[in-house]
Design a protein around this motif. Structure first.
Motif: not given
Length: 138
Positions: A43-56, A74-82
């Motif tokens: 479950s952690v792996s699936a969650a992290v993969n999603f978060l990485v894919e979307y830049g969070y 802090d840069h995660a906010w920028y990357h997720s928007i991009v």
């Protein structure tokens, strides 16, 4: 957490993201997340993969312990928007291409062209704004 779930994040993904956001240094290993949240490593792996894919979140390798560390900063906010903007820009361009297929004189072609143009301009504004205000994250 409920706000994150309502915005579309799966519950475990939201819990992982919030745990990382609220951690002192914004870093956790999969084992720490599994233990803290009482969920399976899968479950952690699936969650992290999603978060990485979307830049969070991003992955860092701990060479001494030979394991990944998941990091939110802090840069995660920028990357997720991009990343989100790029996905929406693909949709806008697909709508514009489909409009050409249906023809500029057809109602479908006109609707798709207007929608594609609208999305593209809004996303371009959003990207320019994200870049302009990026210094707030440094």
């Amino acid at each position: 957490m409920e706000l994150a779930v309502r915005s579309g994040l799966p519950r475990t993904t939201a819990r992982v993201h919030i745990d990382l956001l609220l951690s002192e240094d914004g870093r956790r290993t999969a084992a720490e997340l599994t233990r803290r949240l009482g969920v399976s490593p899968a479950s952690v792996s699936a969650a992290v993969n999603f978060l990485v894919e979307y830049g969070y979140v991003r992955r860092e390798r701990d060479p001494q312990r030979r394991r990944d560390i998941y990091v939110v900063d802090d840069h995660a906010w920028y990357h997720s928007i991009v990343i989100s903007a790029q996905s929406t820009l693909e949709s806008a361009r697909a709508a514009t291409a489909a409009a050409r297929t249906f023809g500029p004189d057809s109602p479908v072609g006109q609707r798709l062209a207007r929608g594609g143009t609208y999305l593209e301009r809004v996303i371009q504004d959003m990207l320019e704004s994200a870049e302009r205000w990026r210094t707030l994250l440094k």
